[in-house]
Design an enzyme around this catalytic site. Structure first.
Site, PDB file in Angstrom:
ATOM      1  N   TYR A  59      -5.233  -0.465   0.360  1.00  0.00           N
ATOM      2  CA  TYR A  59      -5.836  -1.688   0.885  1.00  0.00           C
ATOM      3  C   TYR A  59      -6.501  -1.387   2.222  1.00  0.00           C
ATOM      4  CZ  TYR A  59      -2.725  -4.325  -2.311  1.00  0.00           C
ATOM      5  OH  TYR A  59      -2.062  -4.826  -3.407  1.00  0.00           O
ATOM      6  N   ARG A 107       5.710  -7.975   2.141  1.00  0.00           N
ATOM      7  CA  ARG A 107       5.892  -7.061   1.007  1.00  0.00           C
ATOM      8  C   ARG A 107       6.279  -5.691   1.534  1.00  0.00           C
ATOM      9  NH1 ARG A 107       3.776  -9.800  -3.388  1.00  0.00           N
ATOM     10  NH2 ARG A 107       1.896 -11.054  -3.028  1.00  0.00           N
ATOM     11  N   HIS A 148       3.374 -15.438   6.182  1.00  0.00           N
ATOM     12  CA  HIS A 148       2.370 -14.452   5.779  1.00  0.00           C
ATOM     13  C   HIS A 148       1.887 -13.631   6.963  1.00  0.00           C
ATOM     14  CE1 HIS A 148      -1.628 -13.196   3.982  1.00  0.00           C
ATOM     15  NE2 HIS A 148      -0.786 -12.891   3.023  1.00  0.00           N
ATOM     16  N   ARG A 172       5.019 -13.721  -3.879  1.00  0.00           N
ATOM     17  CA  ARG A 172       4.901 -13.734  -5.331  1.00  0.00           C
ATOM     18  C   ARG A 172       5.004 -12.334  -5.933  1.00  0.00           C
ATOM     19  NH1 ARG A 172      -0.626 -15.123  -7.193  1.00  0.00           N
ATOM     20  NH2 ARG A 172      -0.405 -16.808  -5.729  1.00  0.00           N
ATOM     21  N   HIS A 231      -8.940  -6.057   2.239  1.00  0.00           N
ATOM     22  CA  HIS A 231      -7.842  -6.965   2.569  1.00  0.00           C
ATOM     23  C   HIS A 231      -7.876  -7.434   4.020  1.00  0.00           C
ATOM     24  CE1 HIS A 231      -3.377  -7.974   2.882  1.00  0.00           C
ATOM     25  NE2 HIS A 231      -3.748  -8.617   1.801  1.00  0.00           N
TER      26      HIS A 231
END
Length: 731
Positions: A478, A385, A445, A415, A602
């Site tokens: 985060y 992201r 990821h 997503r 996170h």
């Protein structure tokens, strides 16, 4: 809707907590932040808005996933032991309970304080005449041209109504006859949700849907308007192997083929306000094959779609009422941040970044300097992201422009960021970067950066490994961990891993990395088993794991076995947790806490006592089926003594927290931990004050007591109990 006792009993008897029911409990903890009267009203409204977007995603993905099975006649067993049909009944019942809590909080608590804070969500009908005229002028000039009524009758097909979009359903009758017609008006989402009118130092927010409803007659001239009803639909958005952990690959392909004949996902939730037209509601239920428990009813005084509250939270008049956090502090191992050449610093020592307490600036500085440094030969990075107007993209573009080899693995399946990632990836590709759009069916990821720099006759590799995204915006919100290093062992592992990603390679072993989907689950299982073996031999043992989610059944079973062997286990799980702690004969030595507060937890940390030769990993992976089997993930070992102490200090402070901490009970519920007269210990403030001389040490500060789940939280004097248990000492 009442859940039958037999279903409650079946759920209670299972050794596992339902993933979906546990997720709803997580959103309960977020909603608890909105209930906190110590927070400002604007801060509380912010958390209510977060629960709204969370619940929308839950229905889109998780409830949508369940309907993949229901709609296509496929068998599914939830972790609770229930089949798909009874589980649907339980899930929607619990979702309604949660939705009722949201509505009650908004109407009975928060809304009553709006005016004293300086604003009001004001119905159109309560405006003064001159204010109504102003609002109507806005409707005529801006809103009216954007509206498109869509009729449904024997001459018009049923329109496609967008997911999570406010809609006015208007029932009309012709002047000549009594034949009713159903019309839909989708509320524009590209103009503000509220129109503002100031009066007596109060900002009055008038909802866009209310403005349209009171001007709807302009859209239906010479036609009788029977009723106007506000509603919203949520559609199934899950057609991926990623979220449906028990879905079969061939079933996924079957679903994709079916989707080609359906322009949108099936409706899984219909939200209505007040008393909607009964004929319209009957038509919608039949059209979308809905049952009563798919329909969520709200008071006409409520607000449909709490995400609209962000507009008030971010308003210039009120955004200063949000909690102000301290300024970021320099990393412990890089106090001279911004003053020295970062290349020289990293050749001298490793640097741990703990966001958001430490800025992401050293990573951005490293990338930007690398882009312009004549000695830099190559840059390789994985991106999941990005921020809007990303400095990361700008640096990579500059590096390509300067003739450096730039390789970027862009995860275009991230997503809700698919469109942004695809756009940025194409920009990089056009600039000459080597861009990879994901790896087969795996979602990338892992967060890795490798910079290759020629320094005289030598080549040095600069590496960044992280639990968080290369996103300068979310790094302020985060909590994440990142390691900057030039250590050859890390660099060799990362180089090999990039070769796996970009080419056709499969290294036999990494020195400091555990990777998925290769063998992450198995290596973590072996570490858990080693602790169990030590406990059985009377050797000191202990496990502390901090993750976002714990769902992988194989890992849970190993933790159960370790608990039964006598290993004290502390789990810090922010979100869903499918492990059931404190069950007699199963998990008596396991305690689970969840930290929910100002920042989104996170980071992932895996700690194993290992007989005193402690092993610590951090990285991007949770303990989930998707993380182990369907994602490219990495965990990296912490070797440096100071940095290992910093990471253990993070775990210890999490376990000590008595402000943001919720303790999971054996039945899957959570109770808030309170200070009970002790000084508040809020990790979201404590980590702004960490120094080398106040780092806590797990071995030195934790007592050799057993975990107890029998005390109520208000009775617990010491919130941190056993981590390490020495059987000889116990005897």
């Amino acid at each position: 809707m009442v859940i039958p006792e037999r279903l409650k009993k079946e759920i209670a008897q299972s050794n596992y907590i339902s993933r979906d029911l546990s997720w709803l409990k997580f959103n309960d903890r977020v909603l608890d932040q909105a209930k906190d009267e110590k927070k400002s009203l604007i801060e509380r409204i912010k958390f209510l808005a977060i629960t709204g977007s969370n619940l929308d995603e839950f229905f889109t993905i998780r409830v949508g996933s369940l309907y993949n099975y229901l709609d296509y006649g496929k068998q599914r067993f939830d972790y609770s032991g229930l089949r798909e049909v009874p589980f649907r009944q339980v899930l929607l019942s619990k979702a309604k309970e949660f939705s009722d809590k949201q509505q009650h909080l908004f109407l009975k608590d928060l809304a009553a304080q709006f005016e004293e804070t300086g604003f009001s969500i004001t119905p159109f009908k309560k405006l003064l005449p001159e204010e109504k005229a102003k609002v109507n002028k806005y409707f005529d000039s801006t809103v009216y041209p954007m509206l498109t009524p869509m009729a449904y009758d024997s001459y018009h097909t049923f329109p496609i109504l967008s997911t999570n979009r406010l809609v006015l359903g208007v029932v009309t009758k012709s002047v000549e006859d009594d034949n009713k017609k159903l019309n839909f008006i989708q509320i524009p989402s590209n103009i503000p949700r509220f129109y503002e009118v100031e009066r007596d130092d109060v900002v009055h927010f008038i909802a866009l849907e209310d403005i349209i409803k009171n001007n709807v007659h302009h859209l239906f001239r010479n036609i009788k308007i029977v009723s106007t009803s506000l509603f919203r639909v949520t559609r199934n958005g899950d057609f991926t192997l990623e979220e449906s952990d028990d879905i079969e690959a061939n079933f996924l392909e079957e679903l994709k083929q079916k989707l080609k004949t359906r322009r949108t996902g099936r409706v899984v939730r219909l939200e209505v306000v007040g008393r909607p037209d009964s004929w319209m509601l009957k038509t919608l239920k039949e059209r979308w094959e809905l049952q009563d428990d798919n329909i969520f009813r709200y008071s006409k005084r409520s607000l449909l779609d709490f995400t609209g509250l962000w507009e008030i939270v971010r308003h210039n008049e009120f955004k200063d009422m949000l909690t102000e956090m301290p300024s970021m502090v320099p990393p412990l191992s890089y106090p001279e941040i911004g003053e020295d050449n970062i290349f020289e610093v990293l050749k001298e020592r490793d640097v741990l970044l703990h966001h958001p307490y430490n800025s992401i600036e050293p990573v951005l500085e490293l990338l930007e300097k690398a882009a312009n440094d004549p000695g830099v030969l190559a840059i390789k990075i994985t991106i999941y992201r990005l921020a809007r107007d990303s400095r990361v993209t700008a640096a990579l573009l500059k590096a390509a422009e300067n003739g450096k080899h730039v390789a970027v693995l862009f995860e275009v399946k991230a997503r809700f960021d698919e469109e942004n990632n695809l756009r940025e990836a194409q920009r990089l590709q056009k600039a000459g970067c080597f861009v990879i759009y994901g790896i087969s069916s795996f979602k990338t990821h892992t967060k890795l950066l490798l910079i290759v720099r020629k320094e005289g006759e030598k080549v040095t590799r600069y590496v960044h490994l992280s639990s968080g995204n290369y996103n300068e915006s979310t790094s302020k919100l985060y909590t994440d961990l990142g390691l900057l290093t030039t250590d050859d062992e890390y660099a060799h592992d990362i180089s090999d891993f990039f070769n796996v990603i970009t080419g056709h390679s499969m290294p036999s072993v990494y020195k400091n990395l555990i990777t998925a989907p290769k063998d992450m689950r198995q290596q973590l299982v072996e570490l858990i088993r080693k602790e169990a073996e030590n406990a059985k031999k009377g050797i000191a043992s202990g496990i502390v794991i901090k993750v976002n989610s714990l769902q992988d059944k194989e890992s849970i079973d190993e933790l159960y076995a370790a608990s039964q062997a006598g290993v004290p286990i502390k789990l810090i799980v922010r979100g869903m947790c499918c492990l059931r702690p404190g069950r007699v004969g199963l998990s008596e030595n396991i305690e689970v806490i969840s930290i929910v507060g100002h920042f989104l937890e996170h980071s992932r940390i895996y700690y194993f006592h290992n007989g005193g030769n402690e092993i610590v990993y951090t990285g991007s992976a949770d303990m989930m089926v998707r993380s182990f089997e369907r994602r490219l993930e990495s965990l990296f070992m912490i070797n440096d003594d100071l940095i290992q102490r910093q990471v253990k200090n993070i775990l210890q402070n999490n376990l000590l927290d008595n402000v943001n901490c919720y303790v999971m009970q054996e039945d899957g519920s959570y109770l808030k931990r309170h200070a009970n007269g002790d000084a508040p210990h809020d990790i979201h403030k404590e980590f702004f004050n960490v120094h080398k001389d106040n780092l806590l040490d797990l071995d030195l500060t934790l007592k050799l007591n057993k975990v107890s789940h029998l005390k109520t939280l208000t009775e617990v004097e010491d919130p941190v109990e056993a981590l390490v248990i020495d059987k000889e000492t116990e005897a």
